[in-house]
Design an enzyme around this catalytic site. Sequence first.
Site, PDB file in Angstrom:
ATOM      1  CG  LEU A  42     -10.359  -7.954   2.142  1.00  0.00           C
ATOM      2  CD1 LEU A  42     -10.464  -6.030   2.182  1.00  0.00           C
ATOM      3  CD2 LEU A  42     -10.022  -8.320   3.678  1.00  0.00           C
ATOM      4  CE  LYS A  43      -6.064  -8.410  -6.307  1.00  0.00           C
ATOM      5  NZ  LYS A  43      -5.216  -9.351  -5.653  1.00  0.00           N
ATOM      6  CG  LEU A  44      -8.771 -12.388   1.093  1.00  0.00           C
ATOM      7  CD1 LEU A  44      -9.329 -13.932   1.318  1.00  0.00           C
ATOM      8  CD2 LEU A  44      -8.690 -11.770   2.685  1.00  0.00           C
ATOM      9  N   GLY A  50      -7.338  -4.109  -1.055  1.00  0.00           N
ATOM     10  CA  GLY A  50      -8.109  -3.619  -1.846  1.00  0.00           C
ATOM     11  C   GLY A  50      -9.554  -4.273  -1.927  1.00  0.00           C
TER      12      GLY A  50
END
Length: 275
Positions: free
Chosen positions: A26-28, A162
């Site tokens: 996961l793009k945090l 994203g």
Amino acid sequence: MFTSPMLLYKAPNNKPFNSDLHITELKLDGIRLIIDYRDKVKIYTRHNNDVTSKFPELVENIPIRKGTTLDGELIVTDSDGKPNFESVMERFMSKRSKHKVAFCAFDIINFEGKSVTSKPLLQRKEILSSAFIDNEFYAKSIFIKGNGIEYFNVAKEQKLEGVVLKDIRSKYEIDKRSDKWLKVIAYEIGEYYIAGYKTNEFGWLLSDGKQIVGVMTLAVGANERKAGYKVFQQLKKSETEDTVYIDPVIKCVVKHRGYTKNNLLRLPEFESFVF
């Protein structure tokens, strides 16, 4: 001691893909930090700003052993457990903020006094998994092998930022932007009216037909700027010291990252005019 982090590129056409040679995580939606504990605990932004004093809770509760450097994201989660960028920025700007921060480590640069940057990503992930036990302030990023398309679709459905696709063989390239790490942003897309433009710097005002919802500065090409300016002169309604307002009759497709708490578009990017 600061280490300039490895940076990533956008995936071609911002499209996810499935590959057994990549992990997906996961793009945090937070702030990139380097946490270094080789001498004493120091916390840096990716631009080499020492922000150690801003986060005493991260210093006091650090779970790693001396000689270790972590790369990761500082986040604040909302009531649904999702990272909230506005909240983490509020906390970043003031220790008086009540927002609770957490550091999510997704890579390890040094371990027990030795650099591990030359090891492939999966080996570094194994080292990271044993480097510390998660606590309420520190956690490790969860990843899966492959399944980039499926993971991205879930992230978009949940209105998360994203995903990042990383080559499992990639070394940690200090101070480099590498195509071994690729981000795919879960943009929202909509149509908005152009309601004016800034005169002291570039920016088009966007309207949803009722009110101004943001200023767009990103991804507007030279041809679009030139064509827009010519038409805008014929649509002028009023102006202030730094803004010209026009009749909102021209529409464009805009991609953005959701709305702020003030109902403004976050990071709107131009896609095309609507004819």
